[in-house]
Structure formats: structure tokens, C-alpha cells
Design a protein around this motif. Sequence first.
Motif, PDB file in Angstrom:
ATOM      1  N   ARG A  57       0.959  -1.370   0.155  1.00  0.00           N
ATOM      2  CA  ARG A  57      -0.148  -0.051  -0.014  1.00  0.00           C
ATOM      3  C   ARG A  57       0.850   1.241  -0.064  1.00  0.00           C
ATOM      4  O   ARG A  57       0.512   2.273   0.523  1.00  0.00           O
ATOM      5  CB  ARG A  57      -1.101   0.002   1.015  1.00  0.00           C
ATOM      6  CG  ARG A  57      -1.957  -1.126   1.264  1.00  0.00           C
ATOM      7  CD  ARG A  57      -2.890  -1.296   2.128  1.00  0.00           C
ATOM      8  NE  ARG A  57      -3.672  -2.428   2.362  1.00  0.00           N
ATOM      9  CZ  ARG A  57      -4.976  -2.679   1.596  1.00  0.00           C
ATOM     10  NH1 ARG A  57      -5.200  -1.715   1.109  1.00  0.00           N
ATOM     11  NH2 ARG A  57      -5.514  -3.764   1.787  1.00  0.00           N
TER      12      ARG A  57
ATOM     13  N   ARG B 282       1.733  11.533   4.779  1.00  0.00           N
ATOM     14  CA  ARG B 282       2.188  10.525   5.873  1.00  0.00           C
ATOM     15  C   ARG B 282       3.576  10.040   5.521  1.00  0.00           C
ATOM     16  O   ARG B 282       4.228   9.079   6.298  1.00  0.00           O
ATOM     17  CB  ARG B 282       1.241   9.283   5.595  1.00  0.00           C
ATOM     18  CG  ARG B 282      -0.015   9.552   6.215  1.00  0.00           C
ATOM     19  CD  ARG B 282      -0.849   8.048   5.974  1.00  0.00           C
ATOM     20  NE  ARG B 282      -1.486   8.108   4.516  1.00  0.00           N
ATOM     21  CZ  ARG B 282      -2.457   8.873   4.255  1.00  0.00           C
ATOM     22  NH1 ARG B 282      -3.314   9.316   4.827  1.00  0.00           N
ATOM     23  NH2 ARG B 282      -2.837   8.696   2.927  1.00  0.00           N
TER      24      ARG B 282
ATOM     25  N   THR C  65       5.545   7.483   8.267  1.00  0.00           N
ATOM     26  CA  THR C  65       5.876   6.088   7.818  1.00  0.00           C
ATOM     27  C   THR C  65       7.135   5.700   7.975  1.00  0.00           C
ATOM     28  O   THR C  65       7.717   4.723   8.396  1.00  0.00           O
ATOM     29  CB  THR C  65       5.167   5.756   6.280  1.00  0.00           C
ATOM     30  OG1 THR C  65       4.040   6.216   6.583  1.00  0.00           O
ATOM     31  CG2 THR C  65       5.479   4.477   6.032  1.00  0.00           C
TER      32      THR C  65
ATOM     33  N   GLU D 269      -8.730   3.840   9.137  1.00  0.00           N
ATOM     34  CA  GLU D 269      -9.844   4.230   9.006  1.00  0.00           C
ATOM     35  C   GLU D 269      -9.548   6.037   8.949  1.00  0.00           C
ATOM     36  O   GLU D 269      -8.470   6.155  10.023  1.00  0.00           O
ATOM     37  CB  GLU D 269     -11.134   4.132   9.955  1.00  0.00           C
ATOM     38  CG  GLU D 269     -11.587   2.568   9.886  1.00  0.00           C
ATOM     39  CD  GLU D 269     -11.979   2.399   8.498  1.00  0.00           C
ATOM     40  OE1 GLU D 269     -12.651   3.104   7.964  1.00  0.00           O
ATOM     41  OE2 GLU D 269     -11.585   1.073   7.986  1.00  0.00           O
TER      42      GLU D 269
ATOM     43  N   LYS E  99       0.564  -3.631  10.351  1.00  0.00           N
ATOM     44  CA  LYS E  99       0.274  -2.297  10.046  1.00  0.00           C
ATOM     45  C   LYS E  99       0.205  -1.996   8.515  1.00  0.00           C
ATOM     46  O   LYS E  99      -0.705  -1.038   8.233  1.00  0.00           O
ATOM     47  CB  LYS E  99       1.537  -1.360  10.911  1.00  0.00           C
ATOM     48  CG  LYS E  99       1.450  -0.188  10.380  1.00  0.00           C
ATOM     49  CD  LYS E  99       2.216   0.867  11.454  1.00  0.00           C
ATOM     50  CE  LYS E  99       1.965   2.163  11.255  1.00  0.00           C
ATOM     51  NZ  LYS E  99       2.107   3.089  12.167  1.00  0.00           N
ATOM     52  N   TYR E 100       1.027  -2.391   7.741  1.00  0.00           N
ATOM     53  CA  TYR E 100       1.248  -1.769   6.642  1.00  0.00           C
ATOM     54  C   TYR E 100       0.486  -2.442   5.548  1.00  0.00           C
ATOM     55  O   TYR E 100       0.376  -2.021   4.490  1.00  0.00           O
ATOM     56  CB  TYR E 100       2.797  -1.700   6.173  1.00  0.00           C
ATOM     57  CG  TYR E 100       3.602  -0.720   6.883  1.00  0.00           C
ATOM     58  CD1 TYR E 100       3.256   0.683   6.791  1.00  0.00           C
ATOM     59  CD2 TYR E 100       4.363  -0.872   7.839  1.00  0.00           C
ATOM     60  CE1 TYR E 100       3.881   1.930   7.534  1.00  0.00           C
ATOM     61  CE2 TYR E 100       5.054   0.130   8.629  1.00  0.00           C
ATOM     62  CZ  TYR E 100       4.659   1.248   8.355  1.00  0.00           C
ATOM     63  OH  TYR E 100       5.042   2.525   9.124  1.00  0.00           O
TER      64      TYR E 100
ATOM     65  N   GLU F 115      -4.905   7.439  11.213  1.00  0.00           N
ATOM     66  CA  GLU F 115      -3.546   7.201  10.645  1.00  0.00           C
ATOM     67  C   GLU F 115      -2.420   7.417  11.694  1.00  0.00           C
ATOM     68  O   GLU F 115      -1.344   7.098  11.499  1.00  0.00           O
ATOM     69  CB  GLU F 115      -3.459   8.563   9.679  1.00  0.00           C
ATOM     70  CG  GLU F 115      -4.081   8.365   8.355  1.00  0.00           C
ATOM     71  CD  GLU F 115      -5.520   9.017   8.724  1.00  0.00           C
ATOM     72  OE1 GLU F 115      -5.987   9.468   9.700  1.00  0.00           O
ATOM     73  OE2 GLU F 115      -6.261   8.654   7.459  1.00  0.00           O
TER      74      GLU F 115
ATOM     75  N   ASP G  65       1.123   3.741  -1.993  1.00  0.00           N
ATOM     76  CA  ASP G  65       0.686   4.908  -2.531  1.00  0.00           C
ATOM     77  C   ASP G  65      -0.098   5.471  -1.359  1.00  0.00           C
ATOM     78  O   ASP G  65      -0.181   6.661  -1.184  1.00  0.00           O
ATOM     79  CB  ASP G  65      -0.441   4.714  -3.498  1.00  0.00           C
ATOM     80  CG  ASP G  65      -1.568   3.522  -3.283  1.00  0.00           C
ATOM     81  OD1 ASP G  65      -1.154   2.711  -2.464  1.00  0.00           O
ATOM     82  OD2 ASP G  65      -2.671   3.812  -3.723  1.00  0.00           O
ATOM     83  N   TYR G  66      -0.508   4.693  -0.291  1.00  0.00           N
ATOM     84  CA  TYR G  66      -1.308   5.359   1.044  1.00  0.00           C
ATOM     85  C   TYR G  66      -0.185   5.737   1.923  1.00  0.00           C
ATOM     86  O   TYR G  66      -0.027   6.944   2.510  1.00  0.00           O
ATOM     87  CB  TYR G  66      -2.201   4.231   1.482  1.00  0.00           C
ATOM     88  CG  TYR G  66      -2.962   4.867   2.958  1.00  0.00           C
ATOM     89  CD1 TYR G  66      -3.729   5.539   2.843  1.00  0.00           C
ATOM     90  CD2 TYR G  66      -2.295   4.368   4.069  1.00  0.00           C
ATOM     91  CE1 TYR G  66      -4.407   5.980   3.857  1.00  0.00           C
ATOM     92  CE2 TYR G  66      -2.814   4.951   5.251  1.00  0.00           C
ATOM     93  CZ  TYR G  66      -3.922   5.569   5.091  1.00  0.00           C
ATOM     94  OH  TYR G  66      -4.375   6.171   6.542  1.00  0.00           O
ATOM     95  N   TRP G  67       0.681   4.723   2.190  1.00  0.00           N
ATOM     96  CA  TRP G  67       1.647   5.072   3.313  1.00  0.00           C
ATOM     97  C   TRP G  67       2.813   6.088   3.056  1.00  0.00           C
ATOM     98  O   TRP G  67       3.268   6.707   3.863  1.00  0.00           O
ATOM     99  CB  TRP G  67       2.392   3.984   3.818  1.00  0.00           C
ATOM    100  CG  TRP G  67       1.366   2.701   4.466  1.00  0.00           C
ATOM    101  CD1 TRP G  67       0.919   1.703   3.898  1.00  0.00           C
ATOM    102  CD2 TRP G  67       0.658   2.972   5.777  1.00  0.00           C
ATOM    103  NE1 TRP G  67       0.146   1.125   5.057  1.00  0.00           N
ATOM    104  CE2 TRP G  67      -0.030   1.970   6.006  1.00  0.00           C
ATOM    105  CE3 TRP G  67       0.821   4.161   6.697  1.00  0.00           C
ATOM    106  CZ2 TRP G  67      -1.116   1.882   7.035  1.00  0.00           C
ATOM    107  CZ3 TRP G  67       0.206   4.122   7.653  1.00  0.00           C
ATOM    108  CH2 TRP G  67      -0.677   2.758   8.174  1.00  0.00           C
TER     109      TRP G  67
ATOM    110  N   SER H 297      -2.775  -2.987   6.280  1.00  0.00           N
ATOM    111  CA  SER H 297      -3.944  -2.347   6.503  1.00  0.00           C
ATOM    112  C   SER H 297      -4.099  -0.554   5.952  1.00  0.00           C
ATOM    113  O   SER H 297      -3.037  -0.218   5.791  1.00  0.00           O
ATOM    114  CB  SER H 297      -4.128  -2.232   8.232  1.00  0.00           C
ATOM    115  OG  SER H 297      -3.292  -1.404   8.749  1.00  0.00           O
ATOM    116  N   ARG H 298      -4.869  -0.440   5.983  1.00  0.00           N
ATOM    117  CA  ARG H 298      -5.324   0.907   5.551  1.00  0.00           C
ATOM    118  C   ARG H 298      -6.375   1.713   6.705  1.00  0.00           C
ATOM    119  O   ARG H 298      -7.449   1.153   6.853  1.00  0.00           O
ATOM    120  CB  ARG H 298      -6.218   1.381   4.297  1.00  0.00           C
ATOM    121  CG  ARG H 298      -6.526   2.722   4.033  1.00  0.00           C
ATOM    122  CD  ARG H 298      -6.818   2.884   2.701  1.00  0.00           C
ATOM    123  NE  ARG H 298      -6.121   3.482   1.786  1.00  0.00           N
ATOM    124  CZ  ARG H 298      -5.907   3.695   0.535  1.00  0.00           C
ATOM    125  NH1 ARG H 298      -6.926   2.900  -0.153  1.00  0.00           N
ATOM    126  NH2 ARG H 298      -5.198   4.439  -0.210  1.00  0.00           N
TER     127      ARG H 298
END
Length: 172
Positions: A86, A95, A99, A166, A160-161, A170, A88-90, A163-164
Motif C-alpha cells: 500500500r 504520511r 511512515t 480508517e 500495520k502496513y 492514521e 501509495d497510501y503510506w 492495513s489502511r
Amino acid sequence: MTGGRTAAIVLLVLCAVCVGHALHYYPQLPERIASHFGSSGEPDGWSSKTEFITVYLGTAGFTVALFLGAGLLMKKVPDKAINMPRKDYWLAPERREQTLADVSARLTWLASLTVLLLIDTFHQTIMVNLGQADTLTHPWLSLGLYSALFIVWIITMLKKYLSRPEPGMESQ
């Protein structure tokens, strides 16, 4: 105290213990020592005590440099060179710093765990060479415990990583 700061303090203490351990036992060791052991725990290789202590401290130093260097290097490399779930999210701009600080702290904890294994393993070797044991006393226990804790380390990273969180979660 943040997780990264605590991890750094623990690693620093373990490094001091490692150096103190080596300096304490160096004068007590015979000139020629058993430095390698087979799977049975019996010695099957020898070296000078200077070579032994150099390998001990060099291995610990390399371990620390490797893990800390990886944590620092991640901050310098582009996101495309970082392989993580993930991504792109982390590694989104809002973030990324948090991270990478978390991953760096986790690598520092892993360095501490590895240095602790080195201290234990080299201590077992020292005890054999001082005549306080005939073989390594618990090499498989040490390796098994290290492996189990390494698996826990991996699982917590993945948990942890993968998951995304809610929205609003964060910071956890």
C-alpha cells in the motif's frame, strides 16, 4: 519518548554492553581460542583472541550500520525505489515522514535484537574458551528465540502496513 527514540536508546545501551563485554573478557581469553562451533556445539575452528574480538565487534558494528543505514537511506530514495505494501497510501506526502520514521524505528529494534543475539552467542563462545563450559550452552535456544521474535517483528510490520487505517486513525 517516541518509539524511535526508545529504540535508539536501547540500541545504544546494547552497543555499550557489547563493547564493555568484549573489553572485559579480552584480557581473560587465551591467545588461541575456539571461535567456530559445529551444529553439535563442539568447537571446530580456532583463531587468535584478537581476531575473535575483532570479528565480534566488527559484526556488531556492521549490523548496527546496516540497519540504521537502511532507515536513513529510505528517507533519501524516491518512493518508487521503496518496496512496501500500500505504498501509495503510506508514502503519500502527508504520511511519508511518519511512515519512514516508523519503519526506521522498527529497523532499529531489529538491530537491537540482532546485537542481543550476537552478545549471547559470543558470550557462550567466551565461556567455552574460559573453561566454564565444554560446548555452547544454548545455541539453538538463542537462534530459536531470535527467529520467533523476528517472525513477530515481520507480522507486526505486515499487520500495520497491509492495513489502511480508517480516517482519523492514521497516527496509530
